[in-house]
Design a protein around this motif. Structure first.
Motif, PDB file in Angstrom:
ATOM      1  N   ILE A  74       0.838  -1.198   0.000  1.00  0.00           N
ATOM      2  CA  ILE A  74       0.000   0.000   0.000  1.00  0.00           C
ATOM      3  C   ILE A  74       0.879   1.257   0.000  1.00  0.00           C
ATOM      4  CG2 ILE A  74      -1.658   1.335   1.359  1.00  0.00           C
ATOM      5  CD1 ILE A  74      -2.745  -1.467   2.300  1.00  0.00           C
ATOM      6  N   VAL A  75       1.903   1.272   0.872  1.00  0.00           N
ATOM      7  CA  VAL A  75       2.747   2.466   0.984  1.00  0.00           C
ATOM      8  C   VAL A  75       3.556   2.684  -0.295  1.00  0.00           C
ATOM      9  CG1 VAL A  75       4.701   3.478   2.206  1.00  0.00           C
ATOM     10  CG2 VAL A  75       2.866   2.393   3.487  1.00  0.00           C
ATOM     11  N   TYR A  76       4.216   1.617  -0.797  1.00  0.00           N
ATOM     12  CA  TYR A  76       5.043   1.790  -1.997  1.00  0.00           C
ATOM     13  C   TYR A  76       4.178   2.115  -3.210  1.00  0.00           C
ATOM     14  CZ  TYR A  76       8.650  -0.554   0.808  1.00  0.00           C
ATOM     15  OH  TYR A  76       9.521  -0.906   1.795  1.00  0.00           O
ATOM     16  N   GLY A  77       3.071   1.371  -3.357  1.00  0.00           N
ATOM     17  CA  GLY A  77       2.174   1.617  -4.495  1.00  0.00           C
ATOM     18  C   GLY A  77       1.594   3.026  -4.447  1.00  0.00           C
ATOM     19  N   GLY A  78       1.198   3.430  -3.228  1.00  0.00           N
ATOM     20  CA  GLY A  78       0.622   4.771  -3.069  1.00  0.00           C
ATOM     21  C   GLY A  78       1.653   5.849  -3.345  1.00  0.00           C
ATOM     22  N   ALA A 158      14.431   2.788  -3.533  1.00  0.00           N
ATOM     23  CA  ALA A 158      14.777   2.161  -4.811  1.00  0.00           C
ATOM     24  C   ALA A 158      13.554   1.455  -5.389  1.00  0.00           C
ATOM     25  CB  ALA A 158      15.922   1.175  -4.623  1.00  0.00           C
ATOM     26  N   VAL A 159      12.790   0.786  -4.491  1.00  0.00           N
ATOM     27  CA  VAL A 159      11.586   0.089  -4.957  1.00  0.00           C
ATOM     28  C   VAL A 159      10.559   1.100  -5.472  1.00  0.00           C
ATOM     29  CG1 VAL A 159       9.727  -1.466  -4.317  1.00  0.00           C
ATOM     30  CG2 VAL A 159      12.007  -1.774  -3.326  1.00  0.00           C
ATOM     31  N   VAL A 160      10.313   2.137  -4.663  1.00  0.00           N
ATOM     32  CA  VAL A 160       9.337   3.155  -5.066  1.00  0.00           C
ATOM     33  C   VAL A 160       9.793   3.836  -6.358  1.00  0.00           C
ATOM     34  CG1 VAL A 160       8.267   5.350  -4.420  1.00  0.00           C
ATOM     35  CG2 VAL A 160       8.522   3.548  -2.720  1.00  0.00           C
ATOM     36  N   GLY A 161      11.092   4.122  -6.456  1.00  0.00           N
ATOM     37  CA  GLY A 161      11.622   4.751  -7.666  1.00  0.00           C
ATOM     38  C   GLY A 161      11.420   3.870  -8.887  1.00  0.00           C
ATOM     39  N   GLY A 162      11.686   2.577  -8.712  1.00  0.00           N
ATOM     40  CA  GLY A 162      11.491   1.643  -9.815  1.00  0.00           C
ATOM     41  C   GLY A 162      10.040   1.592 -10.255  1.00  0.00           C
ATOM     42  N   LEU A 163       9.138   1.515  -9.261  1.00  0.00           N
ATOM     43  CA  LEU A 163       7.700   1.488  -9.578  1.00  0.00           C
ATOM     44  C   LEU A 163       7.289   2.769 -10.305  1.00  0.00           C
ATOM     45  CD1 LEU A 163       6.243   0.097  -6.212  1.00  0.00           C
ATOM     46  CD2 LEU A 163       6.339  -1.105  -8.399  1.00  0.00           C
ATOM     47  N   THR A 164       7.793   3.901  -9.805  1.00  0.00           N
ATOM     48  CA  THR A 164       7.449   5.183 -10.413  1.00  0.00           C
ATOM     49  C   THR A 164       7.884   5.218 -11.875  1.00  0.00           C
ATOM     50  OG1 THR A 164       7.794   6.243  -8.273  1.00  0.00           O
ATOM     51  CG2 THR A 164       7.731   7.686 -10.202  1.00  0.00           C
TER      52      THR A 164
END
Lengths: 349, 394
Positions: A74-78, A158-164
């Motif tokens: 939820i946090v990373y996706g959001g 890094a995960v959030v950046g990749g998703l973005t």
């Protein structure tokens, strides 16, 4: 009469391939999953399925056992959706309003990454952000901004950046379509009705966004852990100050009242569509946390993948998949209620 | 003496060569290659409280002129003043001017109330005053009770009134109207013309009105500037423009006119003698030929009386011999086409008061005498070609 009847059948004939496809590859697998999610056993031991057993424990147990993965999702996706929006809206706006004859080329550049495999692009990021990669080479060895043991790979950022990065086109394209549709004469009308620069409001909004973004960046990188507990609050404060200053300046000079009152409200249906299109794949992703993250940053998608493919624990995997699906549906429902699109577009008589 | 509210001094606007598809006049600057001229050195003064119209065919520069006054375009050179203040480079939101846009441009996401309140709220007017002024304005345009509707839920005529209210509620020094009635059907348009005039008189605000419809301009305006190719050919009240057009363009744009080449002769009191191509001599008021040498004389179709050949016509009247080529019955009047001896064709309207039961008073092929008062004669220079009639009814 026969002709009339056959004409009436045409729409159904046209829909038939799609409906058949959905039945075979969506409805039947989902029913199968639902059955698995209430079963017991593994691939090796064999499954006991309903109606012999109704294992609700698969659901209730999973929620508590994997709550960390759910909250990561939820946090990373959001966060990825919010970041995509912050990057994508100005981009879509610039292409729609200032693109001129370069519009099509710019739109092509937005979707150009799709011509390379999803996996290859994620692995490229692993190399770029890696401990021997160019980013750290500059930040650590040349500029000495970060300590020697600092690494980006493995951090939530890094995960959030990749998703973005992966889902940015899903954000930009619907936004572009809705911003492009905004009638320029409405903006002239707003300016005619004294809508000038949005100095104070723009400054406050920009400062808040800027401070939030830089604090999120610091926390996301886990920067505090590297410089020690004592120095962390000061670093956060410094980040907030810098972010607020930069954001405030940008907001005060770039955001106009006609944008806040006319362009942005009229593009909200696009914001709605774009954020859903970004959030859904982002929350279910497992490639980015696996390649760019650490064991601490695993999302629900990773757990589902592991249970299905490594442990062959179909019941738990199916239950998790259903939980994720239910959560997404609930979130979209609430979001639609909140941002009811019909109200925004003026509706029809 | 009324004060000058809007003053344009030598305003010139040219768009770059890539202006294709923009709403601009399509002719190029003879002095500067590659530039497309929209407005060509206009001088204009609009008085306080006046209903002023810019009339002309599409591409004549009238909308660009209006947009420069509103602040949506900047002139290439020249100066624009509002109530004595130079506003040439001020953005729209800093000008005490409001616009009624061609397709209303109502905000679709806001209610009628919020649309009308938009300008007041941007200027930080207290909410209680906003409520009061908006409801007053909706009463003025006869739309009370529509506050909570959205623009998608009202008719075109009502949207037009909301657009007017949204602009007028700000009490601007000048209201700009860009073909505001263009999207309405004929009946509603006639009704709105009268209503616009009533509202303008009620609020006493200066209106600058852009239209290509000569009848619309004549009905409402105190003064009209007839525009052509980036400048105005003549500026005056509707009566002067119709009765005494100064150029062939103006004569052709406002109604139908008959223009005949003529050679000026001697002056006789208040009149000047002019010889037509077939040798007939007519008298023209000396005031209309002053300063002109090479002229065509003109007369409006409804000013000409037709009589049978050999009828007695008073000496003071201008006369011309001709033959009926065509007669069309138009209900209230009959329209004749008459060919003069030298081959020019004239249009004559005759009211059907003396009409007999067996058809037109004059039949095609019949020789007739045309007579009109010298005072109804005007003169135009021969330097400009008259526009085609089709352009007046677009």
């Amino acid at each position: 009469m026969a002709l009339l009847r056959s004409r009436r059948a045409i729409p159904y004939l046209l829909m038939a391939p799609g409906l058949l496809w959905l039945l075979l590859f969506f409805v039947i697998p989902n029913v199968q999953m639902l059955v698995f999610s209430l079963s017991e056993g593994t691939l090796r031991t064999g499954f006991t399925t309903p109606p012999d057993v109704w294992d609700i424990e698969n659901y209730t147990g999973s929620i508590s056992k994997f709550s960390g993965n759910f909250s990561n999702s939820i946090v990373y996706g959001g966060l990825a959706t919010i970041l995509c929006f912050l990057i994508g809206y100005p981009l879509a706006y610039a292409i729609a309003f200032k693109g001129g004859r370069w519009k099509n080329l710019l739109l092509f550049l937005v979707i150009a990454p799709f011509f390379t495999s999803f996996l290859i692009r994620t692995i490229s990021w692993k190399i770029i952000l890696g401990n021997d990669g160019p980013v750290l080479a500059i930040a650590r060895d040349v500029l000495h901004l970060v300590p020697a043991n600092f690494s980006i790979i493995g951090s939530p950022l890094a995960v959030v950046g990749g998703l973005t990065y992966q889902f940015l086109p899903f954000m930009v394209l619907p936004l572009y379509v809705s911003i492009e549709k905004v009638d320029r004469r409405l903006i002239e009308a707003a300016q005619d009705l004294y809508a000038g620069p949005w100095r104070r409001g723009g400054m406050i909004a920009g400062a808040l966004f800027g401070a939030f973004a830089l604090i999120a960046l610091q926390v996301g990188l886990g920067y505090g852990a590297f410089i020690g507990e004592d120095a962390a609050p000061a670093a956060v404060a410094a980040a907030a100050l810098v972010g607020a200053l930069v954001g405030g300046l940008v907001g005060a000079f770039l955001i106009s009242q006609s944008f806040i009152r006319v362009t942005f409200p009229l593009s909200l249906p696009g914001v709605f569509a774009a954020s859903i299109l970004t959030f859904i794949p982002a929350i279910g992703d497992y490639v980015n946390p696996q390649l760019l993250g650490s064991p601490k940053t695993q999302m629900v998608g990773n757990v589902i993948q592991g249970r299905f493919l490594d442990q062959n624990d179909y019941p738990i995997a199916a239950a998790l998949a259903f939980l994720l699906m239910a959560g997404i549906l609930l979130a979209i429902f609430l979001y639609a209620k909140l941002l009811g699109t019909e109200e925004l577009t003026g509706g029809t008589a | 003496m009324p004060e000058v509210e809007v003053r344009l001094t030598q305003v010139y606007k040219a768009f770059g060569g890539d202006a294709t598809g923009r709403r601009v006049a399509k002719y190029t600057d003879p002095n500067e290659a590659g530039l497309i001229v929209a407005v060509d050195h206009i001088d204009l003064e609009v008085q306080d409280g006046e209903f002023f119209s810019l009339l002309g065919p599409s591409g004549c520069g009238k909308t660009t002129t209006l947009r420069m006054i509103g602040g949506f375009e900047q002139p290439t050179s020249g100066k624009i003043e509002l109530a004595g203040q130079d506003v040439t480079w001020l953005p729209p939101y800093k000008r005490n001017v409001n616009t009624v846009f061609q397709n209303y441009a109502l905000f679709p996401h806001l209610t009628i109330f919020d649309n009308v309140a938009f300008g007041l709220r941007r200027r930080q007017v207290p909410e209680a005053e906003v409520r009061q002024r908006v409801s007053e304005m909706l009463t003025l345009v006869e739309l009370p009770g529509y506050e909570r509707r959205k623009p998608g839920q009202i008719s075109g005529g009502q949207a037009q009134r909301v657009a007017l209210a949204r602009a007028l509620v700000n009490k601007p020094a000048v209201l700009l109207l860009d073909e505001p009635l263009g999207a309405l059907d004929l009946k509603l348009r006639k009704q709105m013309q009268l209503e616009l005039k009533r509202i303008q008189q009620e609020v006493g605000i200066t209106f600058i009105y852009v239209t290509h419809d000569q009848e619309e301009a004549m009905t409402m305006s105190d003064r009209i500037a007839v525009m052509n190719r980036g400048h105005y050919e003549q500026l005056g009240d509707p009566e002067t423009l119709y009765e005494r057009p100064a150029t062939a363009y103006v004569a052709g744009f406002l109604g139908v006119s008959n223009l005949l080449p003529a050679t000026l002769g001697t002056r006789d009191g208040d009149y000047v003698a002019a010889t037509l191509a077939d040798g007939a001599t007519v008298r023209v008021p000396s005031s209309v030929v002053e300063g002109k040498s090479d002229i065509r004389i003109g007369v409006r179709p409804e000013k000409i009386r037709l009589s049978k050949e050999g009828a007695v016509i008073p000496d003071r009247m201008n006369r011309l011999e001709g033959r009926v080529v065509d007669a069309s019955y138009l209900g209230a009047s009959t329209s004749y086409v008459i060919e003069s001896k030298s081959g020019e064709r004239l249009t004559v309207f005759e009211q059907n008061v003396e009409r007999t039961s067996h058809g037109s008073l004059h039949r095609p092929g019949e020789d007739v005498l045309l007579a009109w008062s010298p005072d109804h004669t005007f003169a135009v220079g021969t330097d400009r070609a008259a526009p085609t009639q089709a352009s007046t009814t677009a």
